[in-house]
Design a protein around this motif. Structure first.
Motif, short mmCIF file in Angstrom:
data_model
loop_
_atom_site.label_atom_id
_atom_site.label_comp_id
_atom_site.label_asym_id
_atom_site.label_seq_id
_atom_site.Cartn_x
_atom_site.Cartn_y
_atom_site.Cartn_z
N CYS A 292 0.93 -1.25 -0.03
CA CYS A 292 0.10 0.03 -0.02
C CYS A 292 0.86 1.35 0.07
O CYS A 292 1.88 1.33 0.83
CB CYS A 292 -0.70 0.05 1.16
SG CYS A 292 -2.08 1.43 1.38
N CYS B 76 -7.24 -0.27 0.14
CA CYS B 76 -6.71 -1.10 1.17
C CYS B 76 -7.43 -1.28 2.40
O CYS B 76 -8.21 -0.30 2.88
CB CYS B 76 -5.27 0.00 1.72
SG CYS B 76 -4.73 -0.71 3.29
N CYS C 48 -5.97 1.07 5.69
CA CYS C 48 -6.17 2.44 5.79
C CYS C 48 -6.96 3.29 4.84
O CYS C 48 -7.03 4.20 4.93
CB CYS C 48 -4.53 3.00 5.73
SG CYS C 48 -3.88 2.96 4.11
ZN LIG Z 1 -3.01 0.99 3.46
#
Ligand SMILES: [Zn+2]
Length: 215
Positions: A33, A65, A68
């Motif tokens: 990510c 993701c 997050c």
């Molecule tokens: Zn992430």
């Protein structure tokens, strides 16, 4: 083993059913990510991003993701001349068409172009329908309908959906009472797969009822 489909040409003795196999969830790619910096799973957001560059267009399906909410853009196409794009597809992309987004999200083989780590679809749902009902029958024919790729194996699916152990399924195959065509049954389920199960005293009525969608 050797067998002939013609053995079962007497329509009146075959109960024909259709199993439609659907994945419960789309496969998840694991990618680094760029937002949180971790190697993590992503899930399709169902929305597209388009970017015009002169007369050329990029299209991506946006993934998020799971940790997050950072994004990864899965290419649908890149640098395509605008005049060559199917207008219907362009409309679908602009409208975030759910059908198109799902068709891409469920394409796990396509995901492997971007990462070697793809978590499988996480199980399937089986919808059973009787296609041709008969009063008295000696065999059950199951035709598989697989509209989106699934990772389930045919032998495991049969055991689960027939309510039998895999050893029992294997024994029926060895006896020639359960027939799956020439390319075996320890492999992924494919659209159009046809399975024939002969009725016998030791094939429980309950299992056959379940197979026909009555269970
Ligand atoms: Zn992430």
């Amino acid at each position: 083993m050797d067998f002939r489909w013609e053995d079962h040409d007497d329509m009146s003795t075959i109960l024909r059913v259709q199993w439609t196999i659907e994945p419960l969830a789309a496969p998840q790619p694991h990618l680094p990510c760029s937002h949180c910096g971790r190697m993590t799973a992503f899930r399709s957001s169902g929305t597209f991003r388009l970017n015009a560059n002169g007369k050329r267009l990029d299209a991506w399906l946006i993934y998020r993701c799971l940790g997050c909410d950072g994004t990864w853009n899965r290419p649908v196409f890149e640098r395509l001349a605008i005049g060559t794009i199917d207008p219907d597809q362009l409309n679908q992309l602009q409208a975030n068409d759910a059908g198109l987004a799902a068709a891409i999200a469920f394409d796990g083989a396509g995901l492997r172009r971007f990462t070697s780590r793809v978590e499988p679809d996480g199980g399937v749902r089986v919808l059973k329908q009787v296609i041709i009902a008969v009063d008295s029958w000696t065999a059950l024919e199951i035709t598989m309908v697989v509209l989106r790729p699934v990772s389930v194996r045919l032998d495991r699916l049969l055991a689960r959906e027939l309510g039998m152990s895999r050893e029992r399924v294997k024994a029926l195959v060895n006896m020639g009472r359960l027939r799956v065509g020439s390319d075996g049954w320890r492999r992924g389920v494919r659209d159009g797969d046809r399975v024939v199960l002969d009725y016998g005293g030791d094939v429980q009525d309950r299992a056959l009822g379940v197979a026909a969608g009555e269970g």
